[in-house]
Design a protein around this motif. Structure first.
Motif, short mmCIF file in Angstrom:
data_model
loop_
_atom_site.label_atom_id
_atom_site.label_comp_id
_atom_site.label_asym_id
_atom_site.label_seq_id
_atom_site.Cartn_x
_atom_site.Cartn_y
_atom_site.Cartn_z
N SER A 61 48.27 -13.42 33.81
CA SER A 61 47.23 -13.18 33.01
C SER A 61 46.32 -12.55 34.07
O SER A 61 45.27 -12.08 33.50
CB SER A 61 46.75 -14.41 32.33
N LEU A 68 52.58 -17.73 34.01
CA LEU A 68 51.69 -17.10 33.13
C LEU A 68 50.26 -16.79 33.65
O LEU A 68 49.61 -15.91 33.20
CB LEU A 68 51.93 -18.00 31.97
N VAL A 69 49.66 -17.98 34.39
CA VAL A 69 48.59 -17.71 34.90
C VAL A 69 48.39 -16.44 35.65
O VAL A 69 47.46 -15.68 35.72
CB VAL A 69 47.93 -18.90 35.67
N LEU A 87 49.86 -17.09 27.57
CA LEU A 87 49.30 -18.15 28.31
C LEU A 87 48.94 -19.11 27.17
O LEU A 87 49.07 -20.45 27.41
CB LEU A 87 48.18 -17.89 29.47
#
Length: 75
Positions: free
Chosen positions: A15, A11-12, A61
């Protein structure tokens, strides 16, 4: 994907890549946020969809971090 660290890393990564691309002259999502904060004058449907697609990784996130936080509080 039962490993929370692996999910968080993905997710990081999403993003920071899809959520911010294109990076120059400024991150795309930042430009859309400024446009909306300025009243969203002249925004068309394609602009709102663009904002949604670039904002989705950030929403996921934040939601996942909230989920992990609430789960930690309960345990």
């Amino acid at each position: 994907m039962n490993d929370p660290k692996k999910t968080l890393r993905i997710l990081v990564l999403l993003s920071l890549t899809l959520g911010l691309a294109p990076f120059f002259p400024e991150p795309h999502i930042w430009g859309k946020l400024r446009w909306i904060a300025g009243g969203a004058v002249g925004m068309q449907t394609v602009d709102w969809l663009d904002f949604l697609f670039h904002g989705a990784p950030w929403i996921l996130l934040i939601g996942y971090l909230s989920f992990l936080g609430f789960r930690r509080i309960q345990n």
